[in-house]
Design a protein around this motif. Structure first.
Motif, PDB file in Angstrom:
ATOM      1  N   ALA A 129      78.164  28.328  23.495  1.00 38.64           N
ATOM      2  CA  ALA A 129      80.191  28.704  24.208  1.00 38.64           C
ATOM      3  C   ALA A 129      80.215  29.829  23.106  1.00 38.64           C
ATOM      4  O   ALA A 129      80.462  30.901  23.179  1.00 38.64           O
ATOM      5  CB  ALA A 129      80.707  27.446  23.943  1.00 38.64           C
ATOM      6  N   PHE A 173      82.244  34.042  29.907  1.00 40.74           N
ATOM      7  CA  PHE A 173      81.338  33.925  28.964  1.00 40.74           C
ATOM      8  C   PHE A 173      80.929  32.343  28.230  1.00 40.74           C
ATOM      9  O   PHE A 173      80.499  31.513  28.270  1.00 40.74           O
ATOM     10  CB  PHE A 173      80.632  34.559  28.270  1.00 40.74           C
ATOM     11  N   ALA A 174      82.002  31.965  27.595  1.00 43.88           N
ATOM     12  CA  ALA A 174      81.645  30.941  26.934  1.00 43.88           C
ATOM     13  C   ALA A 174      81.763  29.764  28.119  1.00 43.88           C
ATOM     14  O   ALA A 174      81.476  28.658  27.530  1.00 43.88           O
ATOM     15  CB  ALA A 174      82.930  30.900  25.806  1.00 43.88           C
ATOM     16  N   ARG A 218      79.481  39.277  33.274  1.00 44.76           N
ATOM     17  CA  ARG A 218      79.868  40.558  32.817  1.00 44.76           C
ATOM     18  C   ARG A 218      81.152  41.350  31.921  1.00 44.76           C
ATOM     19  O   ARG A 218      81.951  41.173  32.358  1.00 44.76           O
ATOM     20  CB  ARG A 218      80.185  41.849  34.179  1.00 44.76           C
ATOM     21  N   GLY A 219      81.137  42.167  30.825  1.00 51.50           N
ATOM     22  CA  GLY A 219      81.698  42.557  29.823  1.00 51.50           C
ATOM     23  C   GLY A 219      82.157  43.523  30.055  1.00 51.50           C
ATOM     24  O   GLY A 219      81.223  44.298  29.509  1.00 51.50           O
ATOM     25  N   SER A 220      83.469  44.047  31.208  1.00 55.68           N
ATOM     26  CA  SER A 220      83.653  44.993  31.111  1.00 55.68           C
ATOM     27  C   SER A 220      84.404  45.709  30.397  1.00 55.68           C
ATOM     28  O   SER A 220      84.944  44.792  29.552  1.00 55.68           O
ATOM     29  CB  SER A 220      84.110  45.102  32.537  1.00 55.68           C
ATOM     30  N   ALA A 221      84.992  47.344  29.724  1.00 54.81           N
ATOM     31  CA  ALA A 221      85.129  47.423  29.359  1.00 54.81           C
ATOM     32  C   ALA A 221      87.170  47.223  29.451  1.00 54.81           C
ATOM     33  O   ALA A 221      87.313  46.896  30.882  1.00 54.81           O
ATOM     34  CB  ALA A 221      85.463  48.840  29.233  1.00 54.81           C
ATOM     35  N   LYS A 222      87.913  46.347  28.397  1.00 53.66           N
ATOM     36  CA  LYS A 222      89.444  45.680  28.342  1.00 53.66           C
ATOM     37  C   LYS A 222      89.392  44.514  29.356  1.00 53.66           C
ATOM     38  O   LYS A 222      90.640  44.383  29.055  1.00 53.66           O
ATOM     39  CB  LYS A 222      90.135  47.370  29.171  1.00 53.66           C
ATOM     40  N   PHE A 223      87.880  44.641  29.854  1.00 50.06           N
ATOM     41  CA  PHE A 223      88.231  42.958  29.992  1.00 50.06           C
ATOM     42  C   PHE A 223      87.509  41.585  28.861  1.00 50.06           C
ATOM     43  O   PHE A 223      86.632  40.881  29.388  1.00 50.06           O
ATOM     44  CB  PHE A 223      87.275  42.804  31.152  1.00 50.06           C
ATOM     45  N   GLY A 224      87.188  42.224  27.564  1.00 51.67           N
ATOM     46  CA  GLY A 224      86.398  41.973  26.377  1.00 51.67           C
ATOM     47  C   GLY A 224      87.125  40.318  26.091  1.00 51.67           C
ATOM     48  O   GLY A 224      86.321  39.477  25.937  1.00 51.67           O
ATOM     49  N   THR A 225      87.988  39.399  26.074  1.00 47.74           N
ATOM     50  CA  THR A 225      88.541  39.037  25.971  1.00 47.74           C
ATOM     51  C   THR A 225      88.549  37.678  26.711  1.00 47.74           C
ATOM     52  O   THR A 225      88.872  36.439  27.394  1.00 47.74           O
ATOM     53  CB  THR A 225      90.780  38.336  25.020  1.00 47.74           C
ATOM     54  N   ALA A 268      80.218  34.568  24.140  1.00 43.44           N
ATOM     55  CA  ALA A 268      81.692  34.921  24.064  1.00 43.44           C
ATOM     56  C   ALA A 268      81.499  35.811  23.106  1.00 43.44           C
ATOM     57  O   ALA A 268      81.755  37.262  22.767  1.00 43.44           O
ATOM     58  CB  ALA A 268      82.522  34.014  22.856  1.00 43.44           C
ATOM     59  N   LEU A 312      90.821  31.877  24.876  1.00 45.00           N
ATOM     60  CA  LEU A 312      89.660  30.983  24.542  1.00 45.00           C
ATOM     61  C   LEU A 312      89.214  29.466  25.521  1.00 45.00           C
ATOM     62  O   LEU A 312      89.391  28.637  25.435  1.00 45.00           O
ATOM     63  CB  LEU A 312      88.946  31.338  23.137  1.00 45.00           C
ATOM     64  N   GLN A 341      79.593  43.454  24.638  1.00 44.44           N
ATOM     65  CA  GLN A 341      79.404  44.421  26.014  1.00 44.44           C
ATOM     66  C   GLN A 341      80.496  45.286  26.117  1.00 44.44           C
ATOM     67  O   GLN A 341      80.548  46.257  26.739  1.00 44.44           O
ATOM     68  CB  GLN A 341      78.698  43.462  27.136  1.00 44.44           C
ATOM     69  N   SER A 342      81.175  44.039  25.982  1.00 48.08           N
ATOM     70  CA  SER A 342      82.761  45.066  27.247  1.00 48.08           C
ATOM     71  C   SER A 342      83.536  46.505  26.083  1.00 48.08           C
ATOM     72  O   SER A 342      83.635  47.373  26.610  1.00 48.08           O
ATOM     73  CB  SER A 342      83.629  43.775  26.547  1.00 48.08           C
ATOM     74  N   ALA A 379      87.041  38.347  28.891  1.00 49.75           N
ATOM     75  CA  ALA A 379      85.115  38.039  29.241  1.00 49.75           C
ATOM     76  C   ALA A 379      84.090  36.966  28.203  1.00 49.75           C
ATOM     77  O   ALA A 379      83.672  35.868  28.616  1.00 49.75           O
ATOM     78  CB  ALA A 379      83.687  39.061  29.277  1.00 49.75           C
ATOM     79  N   ALA A 380      84.840  36.903  27.245  1.00 47.46           N
ATOM     80  CA  ALA A 380      84.404  36.119  25.905  1.00 47.46           C
ATOM     81  C   ALA A 380      84.959  34.587  26.352  1.00 47.46           C
ATOM     82  O   ALA A 380      83.681  33.768  26.309  1.00 47.46           O
ATOM     83  CB  ALA A 380      85.430  36.429  24.732  1.00 47.46           C
ATOM     84  N   ALA A 433      79.987  38.371  25.337  1.00 46.30           N
ATOM     85  CA  ALA A 433      81.073  39.211  26.242  1.00 46.30           C
ATOM     86  C   ALA A 433      81.640  40.240  25.384  1.00 46.30           C
ATOM     87  O   ALA A 433      81.738  41.756  26.019  1.00 46.30           O
ATOM     88  CB  ALA A 433      81.775  37.805  26.373  1.00 46.30           C
ATOM     89  N   LEU A 434      81.561  40.131  24.101  1.00 48.97           N
ATOM     90  CA  LEU A 434      83.174  40.551  23.703  1.00 48.97           C
ATOM     91  C   LEU A 434      81.730  41.963  23.304  1.00 48.97           C
ATOM     92  O   LEU A 434      82.265  43.604  23.254  1.00 48.97           O
ATOM     93  CB  LEU A 434      83.450  39.964  21.929  1.00 48.97           C
ATOM     94  N   LEU A 479      92.856  36.940  22.253  1.00 49.65           N
ATOM     95  CA  LEU A 479      91.305  36.405  22.302  1.00 49.65           C
ATOM     96  C   LEU A 479      92.045  34.639  21.917  1.00 49.65           C
ATOM     97  O   LEU A 479      91.189  33.883  23.042  1.00 49.65           O
ATOM     98  CB  LEU A 479      90.665  36.571  20.737  1.00 49.65           C
ATOM     99  N   ARG A 517      81.180  48.861  26.504  1.00 48.60           N
ATOM    100  CA  ARG A 517      81.790  49.927  28.265  1.00 48.60           C
ATOM    101  C   ARG A 517      82.513  50.585  27.440  1.00 48.60           C
ATOM    102  O   ARG A 517      82.672  52.093  28.215  1.00 48.60           O
ATOM    103  CB  ARG A 517      81.491  49.350  28.944  1.00 48.60           C
ATOM    104  N   GLU A 518      83.734  50.342  26.804  1.00 50.38           N
ATOM    105  CA  GLU A 518      84.250  50.703  25.815  1.00 50.38           C
ATOM    106  C   GLU A 518      84.197  52.052  25.330  1.00 50.38           C
ATOM    107  O   GLU A 518      85.479  52.938  25.486  1.00 50.38           O
ATOM    108  CB  GLU A 518      86.031  50.010  25.460  1.00 50.38           C
TER     109      GLU A 518
END
Lengths: 246, 246, 246, 246
Positions: free
Chosen positions: A162, B165-166, B152-159, A166, B111, A172-173, B161-162, A169-170, B107, A176-177
Motif C-alpha cells: 500500500a 494505488f494503495a 495512473r498517476g496523472s499530473a495534479k492527481f497525485g494525492t 502510493a 489515504l 508518476q504524478s 492516485a496515492a 503514484a506520487l 494527502l 507528469r507535472e
C-alpha cells in the motif's frame, strides 16, 4: 565539481543511501538526511576525508514541520547553493504478517514513510529543483527508490505494498507535472535484496556471488538517471540481480 | 433470496453504492453503510418498499473503533446471518491541484478514505466472509471499487492516485492471501464519469448517450463477480463507457 | 432465443470453445469453427439435440482465403442473420524449449495462430458485428481468449508469449477503434490450467478440487462480457482458479 | 578500447542505430548491419575517420539464412573477437490505417521486422554473448529497441503494436532465460519522436527544443545499460522527451 550546486539524500543509511551519497559527492556537496545521527555520521566523515563536502541533517521526513526546519538549516549551511539532485530513499517501517494479525498502526507506518515522507520531501525540494533549472548542467532530478512491492501486492505484504504503490503514484504524478518544467522525476524498482551489512545472514538466491544488489551499482544507475538530458528522460526502470526470479 | 446470508455496502451513496445495494438486495438482506444517514436513507426505503430487507448503519470507515461498533450493531440486527458479499465503495476526499499548492491534509484525506478505510473494512469483513465459505452458494466476496487513478498517476492527481494505488495494492494482497481460503477479492477499475445526479452538469464524452457509466451496469458486473465459481475468479477488470478514450 | 442473430466460435474444441458454444447456444444459433470436423462434431450434435441450432464449419483461420470461403458458407447457411458475438479461442501451436533449440517455424506457428488468425477473424467478423449494432439487444461483441503468456514472457515460453502478446495488442487496438462504433472487444487472461479431458493427467495446484478452470465458468464470464451495456464495457479481465499462484 | 571484444548494431540507419554505433565504437570495433549499404556506409566512414573500427554488413534479419551468412562473414572479418554487445534496433515496416483497410501483408511485415528479426538476431548473437561472459569487462548485453506501441495498442496502430508487443515478449523471455547465465537483455521503450533528419518536418510537442529524443541521448542510456554490473541489471526502462504527454 560543479560550483554552487548540491545534492540531498533522504534515507542516508548504510545501503543505497550511503552509496548514492558517495557517488553524488564526486560531483556535488551532499546533504545526508536521516532521523538519527548514527545513520549518516560515518558517511559524512568518509566523504569529507575523501576531500568532498558533506553535511548531515537529522529530520523526520514524515513530519512536515521537522522537514521545514531541516531545509531552513540546509539553507544556512549552503547559502547560494542550488539543488541539482534530491534522492528519496527512506524505508518505511513495515510488518509482514497475515492480514488479520495486522494493526491499523502497521498500515499507518507504511503510508507515513512511503507516501507522506515523499510528499513532504517533494514539497520542500521541488521549488529548489525548479529554481536550479536554468543553471544546472544536468536537469535537476528527484530520484525515488521503489521496490518489488511498488508493483506487486503479495500475500502478507499488503501494508508495505500500500505504501510503495502510493509512493510510485506520487512519483508518476510529479513526473507528469514537472517534466515539462525541466525537473526530472524518476522511480527505480529495486527488485531483490540489497547487499548491506544487516542482510549478510540472508543468503539471497542461494548465496551466489552478486545474488544481491550492490548499493554502488544502484548508485551508478541513479547517477545515470541524473545525467540524462531532457530530450530523453527515464521515468521508471527496474534493477535486479542477474539470478533474481521475476 | 438465500436465507441466512447478507451483503454489506460501504459507501452507499447515490451512485454505484446505491445501485449495488439494489442489485444485491434481490438476493440478500443488505446493510448500507455511510457516514451520514442521508446517504443511505432513501435507498433503504426503496429496498424495503420493493419487498427486500435493508439496514442502514452510520459509521466512519476511516476510524477503526467506529467500524467495530458498527459491526457489533450489525450482528445484533442480523443474528445468525453470515456475510456473502462485502463491497468497499467509499470515495476518498481528494483535491486536484498543482502539487505545490497541496497541503499534507490533502494527502491524508485521500489515504484515509482509500487505504485506511479499506484496511478497516477488510479487517471486519474478512473473518465474516471466511466464516460463510462453507455455506454460501457463491464464494463469499470482497468487491473493491477503483478508478482510473488506481493505475495512473496523472499530473495534479497525485494525492488521489496515492490513495487509489494503495487501495489497489491492498486488494491485490488480500486476493493473494484469501483466494486459497475461498474468499474472492476483486478490484474494478471504473474508468470514466459515473452517471449520478451530481455529475449531470458534466457532459462527459461530448454529452453522447451512455457516455457516462450507468451505476446499474456497474452493479451488474459486481454481481457477476460475486457469482463466479472458485475455479475461475476474476481479480481485476476495467469498466468504461464505449466512447471513453483510454 | 433472439431471432435473426447468431454467434460464432473459432477454436471450438473440447474445452473453452465447446463450453462457450453451449452457453451462447442458449440465446443464439451458433457457428462452430475449427480446422477439423472432429473438433466440433460432437458439440454441434449436443446443441442440436438440446433443441438449439448449431452449424459446424471447417476452416483454417490462419489462411485468409480459407476464412473468406468459410464466411461465404456461413452466409448461405444463415441468410438474414446478423452477428451478435464472435469468439476467438484458437490455440496457437507452440513449443516450450530452451531458446537456442527453437526453430524459426516455432515462432511462425505461434504468431500464425495467435495473431494472424485473430487478424483474419476480426477482418471477417467486425463488418458483421458493426452491421448488427442497430438491432442487437446486447452490443455486438468480439471476445478474445488470452493466457498467462499474454502478459508475461517467461523463460522458454518466448514464442508462445510473442504470439499471445501480439494477440492482446490487436484486441486492445480493435477495442480502441471499434468501441466508439458500438462493437465491444474484450480480452480475457486465462491464468491457469483449463479442466479439459486432455489435462486430466496434469494435477494442477496439487490436484485440489477446482484447481483448474472449469470451461463452463469461463463461458459464463464470456456471456457476462457479451451482455455488458455500452455504458460500461470491460476491455480486459483475468480468470484463475482460487488456489492459483499469481 | 577493449581488445578482442566487438559490438554489433542491427538496424544501423540514421537515427538511434547510428548514434549507438558511434557510442559503442568508443569502446569496441562495431559491426553495422542493415539491409542496404547506404544505411550504414556513412557511419562506417565516420567511425573509421575518427580512428575507430567499423565493419558494414548487409543482411536481412527477417531471413534466417541471410543472417547466418552475415554472421559467417563477421567471423571471418573479426576472427578471435568475442561479442560484448548486440543491439536490435530494426524498424518494422508498418501501416497506420483503419483496421478494415489493412491487408494481411501489413501484419506480416510488422511481425517480420519486430519479432522474427529479433528471434533470428538473438539466435545468432546469444551463443556469441554467452561465449564472451568469462572475458567481457561488462556483462555481454543484448539491447532491444521498443516504442510506445510496445505497451499500448492504439486505434489504427494494431499491426505495429502486434509486432512490438511480440518483440517485448521475446526480450522479456530471453532476459529470464539468459540473465542467470550472465547475458544481460534489456528493452527500452522509446516513447516519442526521434530527432532524425526525416522527422525534421514533424514538429513534435509544438516544436519546442528537445521535444524529440536525441539519438545521442538514447545511445548514452544504451551504453549505461551495457555497463551495469550483474548485481543490478535493468530489464526495462522508458525514454521520452521532457514535454511528452504520457
Amino acid at each position: 565539481m560543479s560550483s554552487k550546486l548540491f545534492a540531498i539524500v533522504a534515507g542516508a543509511g548504510t545501503g543505497t543511501g550511503r552509496a548514492v551519497a558517495l557517488r553524488f559527492a564526486k560531483a556535488y556537496p551532499v546533504v545526508l538526511m536521516a532521523r538519527r545521527t548514527e545513520s549518516y555520521h560515518d558517511t559524512v566523515s568518509e566523504i569529507t576525508q575523501a576531500g568532498g563536502r558533506a553535511v548531515g541533517v537529522s529530520a523526520d521526513v514524515t513530519d512536515s514541520k521537522s522537514l521545514v526546519s531541516a531545509f531552513d538549516a540546509i539553507k544556512k549551511e549552503l547559502p547560494d547553493f542550488k539543488l541539482a539532485a534530491a534522492v528519496y530513499n527512506v524505508s518505511s517501517g513495515y510488518t509482514i504478517k497475515p492480514f488479520l494479525e495486522l494493526r491499523p498502526e502497521d498500515l499507518n507506518d507504511s503510508l507515513a514513510g512511503s507516501a507522506r515522507g515523499l510528499f513532504n520531501f517533494a514539497q520542500n525540494t521541488i521549488p529548489l529543483l525548479l529554481d536550479a533549472v536554468p543553471e544546472s548542467e544536468h536537469s535537476p532530478t528527484l530520484l525515488v527508490t521503489g521496490a518489488t512491492a511498488s508493483v506487486r501486492g503479495s500475500a502478507k505484504f499488503g501494508t508495505l505494498a500500500a505504501g510503495m504503490f502510493a509512493r510510485r503514484a506520487l512519483a508518476q504524478s510529479l513526473a507528469r507535472e514537472f517534466h515539462p518544467q525541466g525537473v526530472h522525476v524518476a522511480h527505480s524498482i529495486i527488485d531483490g535484496i540489497i547487499d548491506v551489512p544487516r542482510a549478510q545472514a540472508y543468503a539471497a538466491n542461494g548465496g551466489v556471488e552478486d545474488g544481491k544488489l550492490k548499493p554502488e551499482a544502484i548508485a551508478e544507475s541513479y547517477w545515470h538517471l541524473h545525467t540524462q538530458p531532457r530530450s530523453a528522460f527515464t521515468q521508471e526502470l527496474d534493477l535486479r540481480p542477474f539470478v533474481e526470479k521475476f
